[in-house]
Design a protein around this motif. Structure first.
Motif, PDB file in Angstrom:
ATOM      1  N   MET A 287       0.819  -1.206   0.000  1.00 36.18           N
ATOM      2  CA  MET A 287       0.000   0.000   0.000  1.00 36.18           C
ATOM      3  C   MET A 287       0.857   1.260   0.000  1.00 36.18           C
ATOM      4  SD  MET A 287      -2.883  -1.181  -0.462  1.00 36.18           S
ATOM      5  CE  MET A 287      -3.678   0.406  -0.527  1.00 36.18           C
ATOM      6  N   THR A 288       1.980   1.220   0.686  1.00 35.29           N
ATOM      7  CA  THR A 288       2.898   2.360   0.656  1.00 35.29           C
ATOM      8  C   THR A 288       3.437   2.579  -0.756  1.00 35.29           C
ATOM      9  OG1 THR A 288       3.562   2.046   2.958  1.00 35.29           O
ATOM     10  CG2 THR A 288       5.067   3.279   1.545  1.00 35.29           C
ATOM     11  N   ALA A 289       3.760   1.490  -1.436  1.00 38.07           N
ATOM     12  CA  ALA A 289       4.253   1.592  -2.809  1.00 38.07           C
ATOM     13  C   ALA A 289       3.193   2.193  -3.723  1.00 38.07           C
ATOM     14  CB  ALA A 289       4.668   0.215  -3.326  1.00 38.07           C
ATOM     15  N   TYR A 290       1.933   1.815  -3.514  1.00 48.16           N
ATOM     16  CA  TYR A 290       0.855   2.348  -4.361  1.00 48.16           C
ATOM     17  C   TYR A 290       0.662   3.847  -4.109  1.00 48.16           C
ATOM     18  CZ  TYR A 290      -3.481   2.336  -7.038  1.00 48.16           C
ATOM     19  OH  TYR A 290      -4.439   2.588  -7.994  1.00 48.16           O
ATOM     20  N   ARG A 291       0.720   4.223  -2.828  1.00 48.30           N
ATOM     21  CA  ARG A 291       0.562   5.645  -2.504  1.00 48.30           C
ATOM     22  C   ARG A 291       1.739   6.469  -3.026  1.00 48.30           C
ATOM     23  NH1 ARG A 291      -1.116   3.279   2.515  1.00 48.30           N
ATOM     24  NH2 ARG A 291      -3.363   3.489   2.818  1.00 48.30           N
TER      25      ARG A 291
END
Length: 327
Positions: free
Chosen positions: A133-137
């Motif tokens: 999720m951090t990578a997507y954000r």
């Protein structure tokens, strides 16, 4: 990347009619010169000249902006895929679907009022899930236009872009499985490829806009040259030259008709055929996607051709008035 609502009206440049029963140039000229509103039309010609292909140039600017945004999205999805591919996976003791997504993760995601989303429920504290999720954000959702244009949460955005089955992998009980990672990476690369194809299609439209503007510029240069030549002849003289200019302006008007017909054919054969947009324009969704958000006509090239043709008609009326006065 989304389709926007807009008008579906198409302007077609009409052919210049000939007065019934007239067979001579003098008859045509006389009819034009005595029409009400000729003076007004001549005044408009000067206004039209000041607009100088604004529709086409605005369309080109809009296409270049959209192409840049699409390429930014492509790069973001490629970066997301690269980052997810580097995340370590964990073993998940559960049956899997044919796509490799854990079956237990497929329950409830995206259902109205229920289901878990990334960041809640069992396994949500998993380091691997947080990294996804951090990578997507940090990639997709970090684009300046993305959050404001789509107004979605991270979970909603990931589900919409990569598919609900890929998104459900993020709520698996044990963390990110190798099958789930493969699904996310594969869907992300497909999203990037789709945007690459869209950017290529926009490139084709930009090239066509340049070609149409060049053709209209050629018509306008010849129009100005003809009128400059005629303005150099004192009133009362050069009637034959004025008639020749009148006829050649008619040829330029026919050339505008041909340019409009060519553009109509291009509209019927777009470089990309996406699904119909929310406005229901099933015939030309690609052009609706590009031009509906622009403050201008839905079909800028046709509108520009129409404007040039209107100017030529006004010029012909002015020349006809001069010829009638010299008789």
């Amino acid at each position: 990347m989304s389709l926007h609502p807009g008008s579906t009206a198409i302007f077609q440049v009409p052919e210049q009619g000939v007065t019934a029963g007239c067979t001579s140039v003098w008859c045509d000229l006389g009819a034009v010169a005595t029409e009400p509103g000729v003076v007004t039309a001549v005044a408009l010609a000067g206004v039209l000249a000041l607009l100088a292909f604004a529709y086409v140039r605005d369309a080109e600017s809009a296409c270049r902006r959209e192409r840049r945004r699409v390429l930014d999205e492509r790069d973001a999805f490629e970066s997301f895929a690269d980052r997810v591919a580097q995340i370590d996976t964990v073993s998940v003791a559960t049956d899997t679907t044919p796509t490799g997504v854990p079956a237990g993760a497929l329950r409830g995601i995206g259902s109205p009022g229920g289901g878990r989303s990334p960041g809640s429920g069992p396994g949500a504290d998993s380091v691997t899930l947080r990294r996804v999720m951090t990578a997507y954000r940090d990639t997709v959702l970090s684009l300046p236009h993305y959050r404001t244009e789509y107004d979605e949460t991270a979970a909603e955005s990931l589900t919409a872009e990569l598919g609900p089955d890929a998104a459900t992998a993020l709520v698996s009980d044990g963390g990110l499985s190798s099958g789930a990672r493969s699904a996310l990476v594969d869907r992300s690369r497909r999203a990037a490829d789709a945007r690459g194809r869209l950017a290529d299609a926009i490139d084709e439209e930009i090239d066509e806009l340049g070609d149409r503007e060049a053709a209209l510029s050629s018509v306008d240069r010849r129009r100005r040259r003809l009128l400059g030549h005629l303005d150099g002849i004192r009133p009362g003289r050069g009637t034959d030259a004025a008639i020749d200019v009148w006829n050649r302006l008619e040829e330029l008007e026919r050339e505008c008709d041909e340019l409009a017909a060519e553009r109509q054919r291009s509209l019927d054969d777009p470089p990309l055929t996406p699904e119909a947009g929310p406005d229901g324009d099933r015939e030309r969704p690609f052009y609706g996607y590009l031009y509906a958000p622009v403050d201008g006509p839905r079909y800028p090239v046709l509108a520009q051709i129409a404007e040039v043709a209107d100017g030529i008609r006004a010029d012909r009326e002015r020349v006809a008035e001069r010829i009638a006065a010299d008789r």
